[in-house]
Design a protein around this motif. Structure first.
Motif, PDB file in Angstrom:
ATOM      1  N   ASP A   1      36.567 -23.736  73.142  1.00  0.00           N
ATOM      2  CA  ASP A   1      37.219 -22.755  72.282  1.00  0.00           C
ATOM      3  C   ASP A   1      38.723 -22.963  72.403  1.00  0.00           C
ATOM      4  OD1 ASP A   1      37.833 -20.506  70.735  1.00  0.00           O
ATOM      5  OD2 ASP A   1      37.823 -19.192  72.496  1.00  0.00           O
ATOM      6  N   PHE A   2      39.364 -23.319  71.299  1.00  0.00           N
ATOM      7  CA  PHE A   2      40.787 -23.677  71.339  1.00  0.00           C
ATOM      8  C   PHE A   2      41.484 -23.059  70.135  1.00  0.00           C
ATOM      9  CE2 PHE A   2      44.383 -26.767  71.390  1.00  0.00           C
ATOM     10  CZ  PHE A   2      44.758 -26.577  72.716  1.00  0.00           C
ATOM     11  N   PRO A   3      41.855 -21.777  70.224  1.00  0.00           N
ATOM     12  CA  PRO A   3      42.359 -21.037  69.058  1.00  0.00           C
ATOM     13  C   PRO A   3      43.840 -21.249  68.783  1.00  0.00           C
ATOM     14  CG  PRO A   3      42.246 -19.576  70.939  1.00  0.00           C
ATOM     15  CD  PRO A   3      41.736 -20.913  71.412  1.00  0.00           C
ATOM     16  N   PHE A   4      44.223 -22.505  68.600  1.00  0.00           N
ATOM     17  CA  PHE A   4      45.624 -22.834  68.340  1.00  0.00           C
ATOM     18  C   PHE A   4      45.718 -23.736  67.124  1.00  0.00           C
ATOM     19  CE2 PHE A   4      45.213 -21.996  72.872  1.00  0.00           C
ATOM     20  CZ  PHE A   4      46.217 -21.061  73.068  1.00  0.00           C
ATOM     21  N   ASP A   5      46.845 -23.679  66.450  1.00  0.00           N
ATOM     22  CA  ASP A   5      47.061 -24.536  65.288  1.00  0.00           C
ATOM     23  C   ASP A   5      47.346 -25.963  65.732  1.00  0.00           C
ATOM     24  OD1 ASP A   5      46.803 -22.375  63.551  1.00  0.00           O
ATOM     25  OD2 ASP A   5      48.936 -21.869  63.720  1.00  0.00           O
ATOM     26  N   PRO A   6      46.975 -26.958  64.924  1.00  0.00           N
ATOM     27  CA  PRO A   6      47.307 -28.343  65.275  1.00  0.00           C
ATOM     28  C   PRO A   6      48.811 -28.566  65.258  1.00  0.00           C
ATOM     29  CG  PRO A   6      46.427 -28.209  63.047  1.00  0.00           C
ATOM     30  CD  PRO A   6      46.233 -26.863  63.655  1.00  0.00           C
ATOM     31  N   VAL A   7      49.257 -29.531  66.032  1.00  0.00           N
ATOM     32  CA  VAL A   7      50.678 -29.840  66.080  1.00  0.00           C
ATOM     33  C   VAL A   7      51.097 -30.541  64.802  1.00  0.00           C
ATOM     34  CG1 VAL A   7      50.819 -29.950  68.593  1.00  0.00           C
ATOM     35  CG2 VAL A   7      50.205 -32.009  67.284  1.00  0.00           C
ATOM     36  N   GLU A   8      52.380 -30.602  64.593  1.00  0.00           N
ATOM     37  CA  GLU A   8      52.921 -31.188  63.366  1.00  0.00           C
ATOM     38  C   GLU A   8      52.435 -32.622  63.179  1.00  0.00           C
ATOM     39  OE1 GLU A   8      57.270 -32.021  61.270  1.00  0.00           O
ATOM     40  OE2 GLU A   8      57.157 -31.185  63.287  1.00  0.00           O
ATOM     41  N   GLY A   9      52.009 -32.908  61.984  1.00  0.00           N
ATOM     42  CA  GLY A   9      51.565 -34.259  61.658  1.00  0.00           C
ATOM     43  C   GLY A   9      50.077 -34.478  61.828  1.00  0.00           C
ATOM     44  N   LEU A  10      49.357 -33.476  62.337  1.00  0.00           N
ATOM     45  CA  LEU A  10      47.911 -33.602  62.500  1.00  0.00           C
ATOM     46  C   LEU A  10      47.209 -32.460  61.776  1.00  0.00           C
ATOM     47  CD1 LEU A  10      47.552 -34.532  66.290  1.00  0.00           C
ATOM     48  CD2 LEU A  10      47.414 -36.063  64.332  1.00  0.00           C
ATOM     49  N   ASP A  11      45.999 -32.730  61.325  1.00  0.00           N
ATOM     50  CA  ASP A  11      45.247 -31.679  60.643  1.00  0.00           C
ATOM     51  C   ASP A  11      44.123 -31.140  61.526  1.00  0.00           C
ATOM     52  OD1 ASP A  11      43.530 -33.801  60.649  1.00  0.00           O
ATOM     53  OD2 ASP A  11      43.330 -33.949  58.467  1.00  0.00           O
ATOM     54  N   HIS A  12      44.157 -31.456  62.804  1.00  0.00           N
ATOM     55  CA  HIS A  12      43.145 -30.964  63.742  1.00  0.00           C
ATOM     56  C   HIS A  12      43.782 -30.872  65.134  1.00  0.00           C
ATOM     57  CE1 HIS A  12      42.678 -34.983  65.567  1.00  0.00           C
ATOM     58  NE2 HIS A  12      42.885 -35.422  64.336  1.00  0.00           N
ATOM     59  N   THR A  13      43.108 -30.167  66.031  1.00  0.00           N
ATOM     60  CA  THR A  13      43.640 -30.008  67.397  1.00  0.00           C
ATOM     61  C   THR A  13      43.060 -31.026  68.364  1.00  0.00           C
ATOM     62  OG1 THR A  13      41.916 -28.394  67.919  1.00  0.00           O
ATOM     63  CG2 THR A  13      44.019 -27.537  67.096  1.00  0.00           C
ATOM     64  N   GLY A  14      42.245 -31.937  67.890  1.00  0.00           N
ATOM     65  CA  GLY A  14      41.692 -32.963  68.762  1.00  0.00           C
ATOM     66  C   GLY A  14      40.173 -32.872  68.829  1.00  0.00           C
TER      67      GLY A  14
END
Length: 233
Positions: A177-190
């Motif tokens: 569970d990873f309720p954070f927005d992806p970093v700039e330049g990515l469309d997913h959190t990994g």
């Protein structure tokens, strides 16, 4: 969680791999400011040492005093022994004021955490709007087909001694569970894949296995997973 790592703290620092510099370069590229990092569950400080090459100051915390006792010291790293869970007031007093941390990192540990409590702390301390949280793990080591075949058998035999929390490592944090927005330049959190290489003599490779919580749990129950036959194989 801290209890699992008391006995193998010295083994852990001797045999566990460091993390590839490309990982930290990637993380640093996503944080405009490089003033303050918080490495949570730092263990013996492998990630903290790499962060200190990029960030001016690093706060490295762990619930295991035994692990922290084996951490390498640098002037820019402040090691701090914490309880397994903290209140916001404790974070404010012992870690950092609200909105002052550029990056929160967790290496090979977030699966042990009380995630709702931890994520509340992360949202409190991260700098707005450009603070970043980065968590990662490594899975089973890969050497070559002959060694890996023996390891897979050993790993299978150790599954009954694994804490259920480790299942998140087995699936490479895909179920985290990873309720954070992806970093700039990515469309997913990994997850985002990095490769780390370490040259090991056989005795160090065996120490790596012995440093794991499943091995130590099995040993406490009178089971020696690394039998003479397995070592010979």
């Amino acid at each position: 969680m801290a209890e699992l790592f008391k006995k193998q703290a010295e083994l852990y620092v001797k045999a566990r791999p460091s993390y590839t510099p490309e990982l930290f370069e990637f993380i640093a590229s996503k944080t405009p400011n490089h003033d303050l990092a918080w490495d949570v569950g730092t263990g013996s400080g492998q990630a903290a040492l790499s962060l200190a090459k990029i960030y001016k100051n690093v706060i490295a915390t762990d619930a295991s005093a035994e692990q922290l006792a084996h951490a390498s010291k640098l002037p820019s790293i402040r090691y701090h022994h914490t309880p397994s869970t903290m209140t916001i007031e404790e974070v404010e007093h012992d870690i950092a004021p609200q909105g002052t941390i550029d990056v929160v990192t967790v290496a090979q540990a977030v699966h042990w955490f009380d995630l709702p409590n931890f994520y509340q702390q992360v949202n409190w301390v991260l700098r707005k709007p450009h603070g970043v949280i980065a968590v990662w793990c490594y899975t089973t080591p890969q050497v070559d087909n002959s060694v890996d075949t023996v390891f897979r058998c050993l790993f299978s035999n150790s599954e009954s001694f694994m804490d259920p929390a480790r299942e998140m490592i087995t699936d490479k944090y895909k179920s985290l569970d990873f309720p954070f927005d992806p970093v700039e330049g990515l469309d997913h959190t990994g997850p985002i894949v990095f490769e780390a290489k370490k040259l090991m003599e056989l005795d160090v490779y065996l120490t790596y296995i012995r440093s794991g919580s499943p091995y130590q749990t099995a040993l406490e129950k009178g089971v020696e997973l690394l039998s003479e036959e397995v070592i010979e194989d």
